[in-house]
Design an enzyme around this catalytic site. Sequence first.
Site, PDB file in Angstrom:
ATOM      1  N   ASP A 121      -6.970  -6.457   3.465  1.00 23.26           N
ATOM      2  CA  ASP A 121      -6.354  -5.134   3.559  1.00 23.26           C
ATOM      3  C   ASP A 121      -6.531  -4.603   4.972  1.00 23.26           C
ATOM      4  O   ASP A 121      -7.658  -4.413   5.423  1.00 23.26           O
ATOM      5  CB  ASP A 121      -7.043  -4.206   2.538  1.00 23.26           C
ATOM      6  N   SER A 147       0.840  -1.196   0.000  1.00 20.63           N
ATOM      7  CA  SER A 147       0.000   0.000   0.000  1.00 20.63           C
ATOM      8  C   SER A 147       0.869   1.239   0.000  1.00 20.63           C
ATOM      9  O   SER A 147       1.638   1.485   0.930  1.00 20.63           O
ATOM     10  CB  SER A 147      -0.903   0.028   1.233  1.00 20.63           C
TER      11      SER A 147
END
Length: 222
Positions: A175, A11
Amino acid sequence: MEHIEPLIAPSMLAADFARLADEAAAVADAVDWLHVDVMDNHFVPNLTIGLPVVESLRRATDVPLDCHLMIDDPDRWAIGYAEAGAYNVSFHAEATDDPVALARRLRAAGSKAGLAIDRDTLIEPYLDLLPEFDTLLVMTIKAGFGGQRFLPELLDKVRAVKAARGDLSVRIEVDGGINADTIEQAAQAGADAFVAGTAIYGADDPAAAARALRERARAAAS
Ligand code: DX5
Ligand code: ZN
């Protein structure tokens, strides 16, 4: 569908925003996608980056961009990311009334289509929609900020998607709080795409951290 190779997606929220091209290059050989968190200060309180940055990043790297739109009104904005060359565009189930229509528009615009499910949203109403999507992104935190603690109880949603997936090729992406300590339980639950911000860009050697996560996911899934 067994023994699917895990996909690793750092990320960029945890990268240095002034050096995004360098940060992409630092992991390019070690990862599958770059996860780009788009936040609008409405759907989530945080504010990050938008379409112009994604357009620039697209030109700066060959690594496929996995855009995670944490924004209101994705029906209006998501297509722009597909047109900008995003590999996958995930929008939140909570932000649209017609996820199938938007998924079809994204695919028609040339990207993959992803459905993201936030912490407090049940997965069951969406399990019938899996054929319409390329990725099902199960949040393992409350969307909005990096560096939060992984919530293992949310892996029940991963198990539900895995059970419903059958022979479909949809990827189950997790995530939030994914690191060397949590990736194995996520992989064992059935996740096969792993977003990690802090655990990769917070490491001294981001590429080595990404490779280590991949090995742990592989070992846990086999
Ligand atoms: C948060 C974002 C995540 C975030 C993950 O809402 O969707 O992608 O960057 O960061 P870590 O891996 O630090 O939890
Ligand atoms: Zn994300």
